[in-house]
Design a protein around this motif. Structure first.
Motif: not given
Ligand code: FE2
Length: 339
Positions: A255-259, A261-263, A302-304
């Motif tokens: 489960i990725h937690g961004n640090d 913005v990710e497009w 965070r997203h999966q």
């Molecule tokens: Fe991410």
């Protein structure tokens, strides 16, 4: 003594990795990193850490743990948080790294049962690689889709799969196929899910003097021959702008937690994203991305992802080094566009 070949030297665990003898019943070794302890049995990976009320032990399915650890190793701790599950994971401090347990799960944190320890990234990486080497049996490829690797992760230790776990994220300097840069994948077979993807190559006709500066390749052909899943590899570089396309099947193993913005640009098929608050894990959105859809994933989530059919996704990252600080301090809003 005969000289070791280079691959054997590369694969030898460094002497400072703390590991115990193989378990007499299962054959798997236990490991320690700082105050964290790691062990596995026939089905499960066990992680334990100190708390004011004694050590707390957390159990993950061994295949899920190994798929997540494989990404953390291949991505060199990636950007931001790599949550193996809601409890355990790593936070990249770029040169140093935190391992955490319960830190981003309010029930553990509020009860004083969470734990965080910071390490030199190289030291932590050596232990992570040693665990992967020891806990992956022959035939289990933690980078492959479940259908392509079977259930070789279960049961007592049987051999190993060093070639599979030594694969790294592609780190292109400009573009694959340029002289001295990462190679194209023409020698790899087309994945079963992409049998219908056209394999023609673009024609490149540079003016004299621009050979090696003008370049193009068929990205769909390149991705159709990807032998790994959920591995956003750097495939074009323009200053801090990184295109990281990847093929996705089954569940993103972390489960990725961004640090930052990710497009996301969904190139084929569909992925459903479960999006939650980075700090607490509270659900924020369900995003179904169909081919052609574009999404900006905010810096505070965070997203999966879930992909039933193998799909192609373009992840666009901004590698500017000061971004985590700018987002954490609130100098940049967590999302890129004000509507
Ligand atoms: Fe991410």
């Amino acid at each position: 003594m005969a000289m070791l070949d280079s691959s054997a030297t590369r694969l030898a665990p460094p002497p400072d990795v703390k590991r115990g003898p193989p378990d007499p019943k299962t054959g798997y070794r236990p490991f320690e990193l700082g105050q964290f302890r790691f062990s596995r049995d026939e089905y499960f990976a066990l992680v334990s850490w100190p708390t004011p009320r004694g050590r707390l032990e957390h159990r993950l399915s061994a295949d899920a743990f190994l798929r997540a650890l494989m990404r953390d190793v291949a991505w060199n701790f990636f950007y931001g948080l790599v949550n193996f599950d809601p409890v355990f994971g790593s936070r990249n401090l770029y040169g140093r790294v935190e391992l955490f347990a319960g830190r981003y799960l309010p029930a553990y944190r509020d009860a004083g049962l969470s734990y965080v320890e910071e390490f030199d990234a190289t030291e932590a990486m050596a232990t992570c690689k040693a665990i992967l080497r020891d806990w992956c049996s022959a035939g289990f490829d933690p980078f492959a889709s479940p259908e392509e690797t079977g259930n070789a992760w279960a049961g007592p230790k049987q051999g190993d799969n060093l070639a599979a776990i030594e694969r790294n994220r592609v780190a292109t300097q400009r573009m694959p196929g340029l002289p001295g840069d990462s190679p194209l994948r023409d020698a790899l077979p087309i994945n079963r899910a992409f049998a219908d993807v056209p394999q023609d190559d673009p024609v490149i006709e540079p003016e004299p003097g621009f050979e090696g500066a003008l370049h193009a390749f068929n990205l769909f052909k390149y991705l159709s021959r990807s032998d790994v899943t959920w591995n956003p590899s750097v495939t074009s570089v323009c200053r801090d702008s990184l295109f990281c396309p990847t093929t996705e099947e089954y569940i993103l193993p972390i489960i990725h937690g961004n640090d930052r913005v990710e497009w996301f640009v969904q190139l084929t098929d569909e992925i459903e994203w479960e999006v939650a608050d980075k700090e607490t894990g509270a659900p924020r959105a369900l995003v179904l991305m169909k081919a052609g859809d574009v999404a900006a994933m905010p810096a505070d989530i965070r997203h999966q992802g879930f992909s039933t059919r193998r799909s192609m996704l373009l992840v666009w990252e901004n590698a500017r080094r000061d971004l985590p600080r700018l987002y954490e301090s609130g100098q940049l809003p967590a999302y890129p566009v004000e509507f």
